[in-house]
Design an enzyme around this catalytic site. Structure first.
Site: not given
Length: 245
Positions: A136, A149
């Protein structure tokens, strides 16, 4: 880009499902893996050439069962894409966040590591053998609302770097897909104005794969400000902007 047998974890929704459909359109055999059997069956019924297999990336026994099924039914497998993952906000002053953190680490970091460990040996010796990990942009500039995350995606980035180095002698190419914010069901981002439309993201990803198949990192234009923030001296500014969202 064609004639492959591709397994995509987390292939029942979002980026995983989108990639499955795009790769199937390119003339590949595509296997999607996920928890929800009914959804797997529905997707397979509506997308001829896409096959569904059950998988819980939090369960090592489920991963091993998937490996055995692939070995028996899809021995020509030569591409693995690890797209399964979760994203939830956390308040680090609330002790209850720990369960969210542990679940996130299990799905986003241990899940891909376990899956790759189980399936990478099946790719050795296969033509165009490839593993695509999914990290990400938040691996490079974190979002304050999702601390664990961010950490798992940073871990996937580091893991991918070493995985590429170690698997290269075995003839396995390792690519890292680094998405920006994309309009998927992940943390309710379907309507987020700052998120990239899913179809637009998928089209740019497929173009990159066609034009630069040896790229180590698959970077759409929208994620480059995050990926190169530290090098460009914009990290603090972007970190502050993300914190305001």
């Amino acid at each position: 880009m064609t004639g492959n047998t591709i397994l995509i974890t987390g292939g029942t929704s979002g980026i995983g499902l989108g990639l499955a459909q795009r790769f199937q359109d390119e003339g590949n055999t595509v296997i999607i893996a996920g928890r929800r059997r009914a959804l797997l069956e529905s997707i397979s019924a509506n997308n001829p050439g896409i096959f569904g297999l059950p998988l819980d990336v939090d369960d090592p026994a489920s991963i091993n069962a998937l490996r055995d099924t692939v070995l028996r039914d899809y021995p020509e497998l030569n591409v693995l894409i690890t797209a399964a993952g979760i994203m939830h906000p956390e308040n680090l002053l609330d002790p209850a966040h720990l369960s969210t953190a542990e679940a996130t680490i299990s799905s986003n970091l241990l899940g891909p590591i376990r899956t790759i460990t189980a399936l990478a040996p099946l790719l050795v010796g296969k033509p165009d053998a490839t593993i695509i990990t999914v990290s990400s942009g938040l691996a490079f500039v974190p979002l304050s609302a999702t601390p664990t995350y961010n950490a798992t995606k940073a871990g996937i980035h580091a893991y991918s770097e070493v995985l590429r180095q170690q698997l290269s002698p075995a003839g396995i190419q390792v690519l890292e897909l680094i998405p920006p914010a994309v309009r998927t069901a992940l943390m309710g981002s379907q309507e987020a104005e700052n998120a990239m439309p899913l179809d637009e993201f998928l089209s740019e990803v497929m173009s990159i794969l066609h034009e630069d198949p040896d790229a180590k990192e698959i970077l759409v234009e929208n994620v480059k400000p995050l990926r190169f923030a530290a090098a460009q001296g914009t990290y603090d500014k972007i970190f502050a902007l993300l914190a305001d969202r």
